[in-house]
Scaffold this active site. Sequence first.
Site, PDB file in Angstrom:
ATOM      1  N   GLU A 130       0.788  -1.207  -0.057  1.00  0.00           N
ATOM      2  CA  GLU A 130       0.056   0.058   0.074  1.00  0.00           C
ATOM      3  C   GLU A 130       0.821   1.205  -0.072  1.00  0.00           C
ATOM      4  O   GLU A 130       0.639   2.260   0.751  1.00  0.00           O
ATOM      5  CB  GLU A 130      -1.059  -0.153   1.228  1.00  0.00           C
ATOM      6  CG  GLU A 130      -1.908  -1.028   1.400  1.00  0.00           C
ATOM      7  CD  GLU A 130      -2.901  -1.228   2.448  1.00  0.00           C
ATOM      8  OE1 GLU A 130      -2.573  -0.499   3.473  1.00  0.00           O
ATOM      9  OE2 GLU A 130      -3.652  -2.315   2.312  1.00  0.00           O
ATOM     10  N   GLU A 237      -6.076 -10.858  -1.095  1.00  0.00           N
ATOM     11  CA  GLU A 237      -6.791 -10.769   0.068  1.00  0.00           C
ATOM     12  C   GLU A 237      -8.144 -10.556  -0.412  1.00  0.00           C
ATOM     13  O   GLU A 237      -8.833  -9.832   0.113  1.00  0.00           O
ATOM     14  CB  GLU A 237      -6.215  -9.514   1.003  1.00  0.00           C
ATOM     15  CG  GLU A 237      -4.765  -9.393   1.127  1.00  0.00           C
ATOM     16  CD  GLU A 237      -4.574  -7.962   1.789  1.00  0.00           C
ATOM     17  OE1 GLU A 237      -5.548  -7.290   2.320  1.00  0.00           O
ATOM     18  OE2 GLU A 237      -3.449  -7.688   1.878  1.00  0.00           O
TER      19      GLU A 237
END
Length: 326
Positions: A130, A237
């Site tokens: 991220e 995910e």
Amino acid sequence: MKTLKERFKQQFLIGAAVNGNIMKENQDLLKMHYNSITAENEMKFEEICPEPGLYNFELPDQFLAFAEEHGIGMRGHTLVWHNQTPAWFFMDDEGNDVSREELLKRLHSHINTVVKRYRGRVYAWDVVNEAVSDHGEEVYRPSKWTEIIGEDFLDYAFQYAHEADPNALLFYNDYNETNPVKREKIYRLVKGMLARNVPIHGIGLQAHWSLYHPAYEEIEEALKRYSELGLTLHITEMDVSVYAFDDKRTDLVKPTEEMLHLQAERYEHFFKLFEAYAENISAVTFWGVTDNYTWLNNFPVKGRKNWPFLFDANAVPKPAFYRVIK
Ligand code: GLA
């Protein structure tokens, strides 16, 4: 019954995020359906190194022992992140920011400690998580990493990880990964790293999706675009929330029939797309196993339950499971 890993064995690995409780409750499902696991939180910085120099690998060691005993691979998650990294890591004894040199030194030592420990056993690492901004033109998410080291912190992280385990596949992992603006930022970021010969081998698409978002076209565009880089892709995910983004309802105690129906349709379509890009995708990991536990319970809406997986809270296959395995 067909199993997930059997169904997709020619295409990609099927993974699940695990934690201590899931390891206790869902061993049978894990052994039956999955050939990859990821520690949900237990390899994150603040979990394995809560205090300076104090590493605790008990849980990830247990997860890996289970995986190895049952022929399951393990992904490592995650080495560098703006979240769940303790503040002291960036500070000197007086509480000031450390220098760029010092932070690089600490980063090297952390990556070396963790990646070397699992060298040859953890097959892939989310090296940086991220780092790309969700906002407008801004490319890098402002963080201690960019503030103290600068934008090249990613290059260093990948180099250190590669040095610690030359055979591990190294990933850049992010969410909102199908959003066209963010997608192009991620694409350019990785393209730049490749041009600089940074050892990066894959892009992780987190795939925290819902019944309503993202559109299939957007997902396909993202898979196509990322594939152009010639790296492997992992869906890292995956979960499919039953709520629309602006739906703040907290009254449901089970998913409605309509939700289950739509979810089955969505999952079927997602896996059709994954199969269409199977040459480029090498693993699809769900961010959990059954609807009994998901990080989406109470998040982002307090007091709200969610049901994002293929197995219900009692580990019984849902309509979505049958559509995926068809
Ligand atoms: C991000 C992280 C994961 C996890 C989820 C929420 O996607 O990469 O490790 O923390 O948020 O569970």
